[in-house]
Design a protein around this motif. Structure first.
Motif, PDB file in Angstrom:
ATOM      1  N   ALA A  37       1.089  -1.375  -0.343  1.00  0.00           N
ATOM      2  CA  ALA A  37       0.195  -0.049  -0.088  1.00  0.00           C
ATOM      3  C   ALA A  37       1.210   1.406  -0.425  1.00  0.00           C
ATOM      4  O   ALA A  37       0.643   2.164  -0.740  1.00  0.00           O
ATOM      5  N   ILE A  38       2.464   1.172   0.142  1.00  0.00           N
ATOM      6  CA  ILE A  38       2.586   2.208   1.000  1.00  0.00           C
ATOM      7  C   ILE A  38       3.341   2.297  -0.213  1.00  0.00           C
ATOM      8  O   ILE A  38       3.338   3.502  -1.208  1.00  0.00           O
ATOM      9  N   GLN A  39       4.049   1.725  -1.205  1.00  0.00           N
ATOM     10  CA  GLN A  39       4.442   1.906  -2.629  1.00  0.00           C
ATOM     11  C   GLN A  39       3.625   2.437  -3.687  1.00  0.00           C
ATOM     12  O   GLN A  39       4.178   3.069  -4.328  1.00  0.00           O
ATOM     13  N   ARG A  40       2.204   1.871  -3.737  1.00  0.00           N
ATOM     14  CA  ARG A  40       0.816   2.249  -4.551  1.00  0.00           C
ATOM     15  C   ARG A  40       1.029   3.733  -3.924  1.00  0.00           C
ATOM     16  O   ARG A  40       0.728   4.573  -5.327  1.00  0.00           O
ATOM     17  N   CYS A  41       1.186   3.900  -2.861  1.00  0.00           N
ATOM     18  CA  CYS A  41       1.126   5.598  -1.962  1.00  0.00           C
ATOM     19  C   CYS A  41       1.703   6.439  -2.955  1.00  0.00           C
ATOM     20  O   CYS A  41       1.621   7.272  -3.248  1.00  0.00           O
ATOM     21  N   ALA A  42       3.108   6.063  -2.953  1.00  0.00           N
ATOM     22  CA  ALA A  42       4.481   6.594  -3.068  1.00  0.00           C
ATOM     23  C   ALA A  42       4.427   6.751  -4.645  1.00  0.00           C
ATOM     24  O   ALA A  42       4.539   7.693  -5.197  1.00  0.00           O
ATOM     25  N   HIS A  43       4.022   5.914  -5.591  1.00  0.00           N
ATOM     26  CA  HIS A  43       3.813   6.174  -6.787  1.00  0.00           C
ATOM     27  C   HIS A  43       2.730   5.616  -7.793  1.00  0.00           C
ATOM     28  O   HIS A  43       2.387   5.984  -8.294  1.00  0.00           O
ATOM     29  N   LYS A  44       1.931   6.845  -7.197  1.00  0.00           N
ATOM     30  CA  LYS A  44       0.431   6.695  -7.658  1.00  0.00           C
ATOM     31  C   LYS A  44       0.494   7.951  -8.419  1.00  0.00           C
ATOM     32  O   LYS A  44      -0.232   7.411  -9.892  1.00  0.00           O
ATOM     33  N   TYR A  69      11.675  12.510 -10.373  1.00  0.00           N
ATOM     34  CA  TYR A  69      10.631  11.936 -10.243  1.00  0.00           C
ATOM     35  C   TYR A  69      10.870  10.325  -9.272  1.00  0.00           C
ATOM     36  O   TYR A  69      10.536  10.316  -8.771  1.00  0.00           O
ATOM     37  N   ASN A  70      12.191  10.033  -9.661  1.00  0.00           N
ATOM     38  CA  ASN A  70      12.166   8.750  -8.833  1.00  0.00           C
ATOM     39  C   ASN A  70      12.893   8.810  -7.067  1.00  0.00           C
ATOM     40  O   ASN A  70      12.244   8.627  -6.149  1.00  0.00           O
ATOM     41  N   THR A  71      13.311  10.284  -6.651  1.00  0.00           N
ATOM     42  CA  THR A  71      13.752  10.120  -5.983  1.00  0.00           C
ATOM     43  C   THR A  71      12.746  10.906  -4.866  1.00  0.00           C
ATOM     44  O   THR A  71      12.383  10.454  -3.353  1.00  0.00           O
ATOM     45  N   ILE A  72      11.541  12.079  -5.502  1.00  0.00           N
ATOM     46  CA  ILE A  72      10.632  12.225  -5.491  1.00  0.00           C
ATOM     47  C   ILE A  72       9.908  10.397  -4.570  1.00  0.00           C
ATOM     48  O   ILE A  72       9.058  10.618  -3.160  1.00  0.00           O
ATOM     49  N   SER A  73       9.463   9.791  -5.396  1.00  0.00           N
ATOM     50  CA  SER A  73       9.209   8.988  -4.905  1.00  0.00           C
ATOM     51  C   SER A  73       9.573   8.226  -3.887  1.00  0.00           C
ATOM     52  O   SER A  73       8.640   7.612  -2.512  1.00  0.00           O
ATOM     53  N   ARG A  74      11.377   7.957  -3.652  1.00  0.00           N
ATOM     54  CA  ARG A  74      11.275   7.385  -2.739  1.00  0.00           C
ATOM     55  C   ARG A  74      11.374   8.130  -1.444  1.00  0.00           C
ATOM     56  O   ARG A  74      11.226   7.600  -0.167  1.00  0.00           O
ATOM     57  N   HIS A  75      11.473   9.380  -1.942  1.00  0.00           N
ATOM     58  CA  HIS A  75      11.331  10.568  -0.156  1.00  0.00           C
ATOM     59  C   HIS A  75       9.643  10.208   0.547  1.00  0.00           C
ATOM     60  O   HIS A  75       9.671  10.129   1.686  1.00  0.00           O
ATOM     61  N   HIS A  78       9.596   6.525   2.163  1.00  0.00           N
ATOM     62  CA  HIS A  78      10.315   7.019   3.388  1.00  0.00           C
ATOM     63  C   HIS A  78       9.325   7.252   4.198  1.00  0.00           C
ATOM     64  O   HIS A  78       9.677   6.845   5.385  1.00  0.00           O
ATOM     65  N   LEU A  79       9.221   8.728   4.072  1.00  0.00           N
ATOM     66  CA  LEU A  79       8.114   9.560   4.851  1.00  0.00           C
ATOM     67  C   LEU A  79       7.174   8.900   5.757  1.00  0.00           C
ATOM     68  O   LEU A  79       7.293   8.104   6.884  1.00  0.00           O
ATOM     69  N   ILE A  80       6.475   7.791   4.344  1.00  0.00           N
ATOM     70  CA  ILE A  80       5.520   6.837   4.583  1.00  0.00           C
ATOM     71  C   ILE A  80       5.732   5.708   5.948  1.00  0.00           C
ATOM     72  O   ILE A  80       5.378   5.404   6.998  1.00  0.00           O
ATOM     73  N   ASP A  85       6.439   2.581  11.439  1.00  0.00           N
ATOM     74  CA  ASP A  85       7.184   2.423  11.894  1.00  0.00           C
ATOM     75  C   ASP A  85       7.178   2.686  13.435  1.00  0.00           C
ATOM     76  O   ASP A  85       7.492   2.294  14.214  1.00  0.00           O
ATOM     77  N   LYS A  86       7.204   4.060  13.450  1.00  0.00           N
ATOM     78  CA  LYS A  86       7.237   4.541  14.665  1.00  0.00           C
ATOM     79  C   LYS A  86       6.071   4.191  15.801  1.00  0.00           C
ATOM     80  O   LYS A  86       5.899   4.093  17.159  1.00  0.00           O
ATOM     81  N   LEU A  87       4.760   4.277  14.841  1.00  0.00           N
ATOM     82  CA  LEU A  87       3.734   3.870  15.110  1.00  0.00           C
ATOM     83  C   LEU A  87       3.231   2.525  15.549  1.00  0.00           C
ATOM     84  O   LEU A  87       3.041   2.224  16.773  1.00  0.00           O
ATOM     85  N   PHE A  88       4.309   1.579  14.912  1.00  0.00           N
ATOM     86  CA  PHE A  88       4.055   0.402  15.522  1.00  0.00           C
ATOM     87  C   PHE A  88       4.946   0.472  17.003  1.00  0.00           C
ATOM     88  O   PHE A  88       4.700  -0.761  17.469  1.00  0.00           O
TER      89      PHE A  88
END
Length: 218
Positions: A37-44, A69-75, A78-80, A85-88
Motif C-alpha cells: 500500500a505504501i509503494q502504491r501510494c508513493a508511486h500513485k 521523479y524517483n527521488t520524490i517517490s523514494r522520499h 521513506h516518510l510514510i 514504524d514509529k506508530l508500530f
C-alpha cells in the motif's frame, strides 16, 4: 526510467524495514500488505503523469527528470514508512498482532481437536470482562486462601506469645509478692531489734564475762 523500475527499487529499499522478517505469519501478511500500500501510494503519481506536467523538461532531459521523479517517490515512501514504524513501535503493534495470531491459532487447534472450551474461554456471547473475571477470580481466590492460612499461623503464634507473656507476668507478680513478704519480715526484725535495751544487754554481757573469768581463775 519507467514506473516499474522505480517501484522495484523502492520495494528493495522498503524490504529492509524493521519487523518485516520477524514476527508471526499474521504480522508478515499485514506488513507485506502495508508495504504494498505504501509503494502504491508513493508511486500513485506515475512518471507519465509527471512528464505531462513537465513535458518540455522531460523531453529535453529525460534522465534528469526521471531521477527527480524517483527521488520524490523514494522520499515519500521513506516518510510514510518511517511514520508507520514509529506508530508500530509506540503501540507495540507487532507484539500485539503476534499475540492475536497465537490466540487464534490455539483456538483453531483446540476446535479441530474437539477440546471443549474452558470456563474462562471467551465466546461471542460473553462480555470480555466476564471472561477476565473467570480467569482472575480463581487466582485471587488462591491468594486469599494463602493469606488466610498465613494469618491463621500468625494468630496462633501471637496467641502462644501472649500466653508466654501472661505466664511471665504472673511469675513476676509472685516474685514481687515474695520479695515484699521478705522485706516485711526484715523490717519487723529490724524494729524488734531496735526496741531491745542494747545498753543493758551490753552491761549484762560484760558482767557475765567478768564473772566467768573470775570463776575460771584457780
Amino acid at each position: 526510467m519507467s514506473e516499474n523500475a522505480s517501484s522495484s527499487s523502492a520495494a528493495k529499499t522498503h524490504g529492509n524495514s524493521s519487523g518485516a522478517a520477524e514476527g508471526s505469519r499474521r504480522w508478515t501478511y499485514f506488513h507485506s500488505a502495508l508495504q504494498l500500500a505504501i509503494q502504491r501510494c508513493a508511486h500513485k503519481w506515475t512518471y507519465e503523469e509527471f512528464s505531462e506536467c513537465f513535458e518540455l523538461w522531460c523531453k529535453e532531459e529525460p534522465d534528469g527528470a526521471s531521477g527527480v521523479y524517483n527521488t520524490i517517490s523514494r522520499h515519500m515512501e521513506h516518510l510514510i514508512t518511517t511514520a508507520c514504524d514509529k506508530l508500530f513501535e509506540r503501540y507495540d503493534a507487532r507484539e500485539k498482532i503476534d499475540i492475536l495470531h497465537a490466540v487464534v491459532t490455539e483456538a483453531r487447534e483446540r476446535q479441530k481437536a474437539g477440546v471443549l472450551p474452558e470456563p474462562d474461554t471467551w465466546r461471542a456471547d460473553i462480555d470480555p470482562r466476564t471472561a477476565a473475571r473467570a480467569r482472575t477470580i480463581p487466582i485471587l481466590t488462591n491468594e486469599r486462601d494463602e493469606l488466610k492460612r498465613r494469618l491463621a499461623e500468625l494468630e496462633s503464634e501471637n496467641d502462644e506469645l501472649q500466653s508466654k507473656i501472661q505466664s511471665n507476668a504472673r511469675q513476676i507478680d509472685r516474685n514481687e509478692r515474695e520479695e515484699t513478704a521478705r522485706i516485711k519480715v526484715l523490717r519487723e526484725l529490724e524494729a524488734q531489734w531496735s526496741s531491745l535495751p542494747v545498753e543493758d544487754i551490753q552491761e549484762w554481757a560484760l558482767r557475765t564475762a567478768e564473772t566467768l573469768t573470775t570463776k575460771s581463775v584457780p
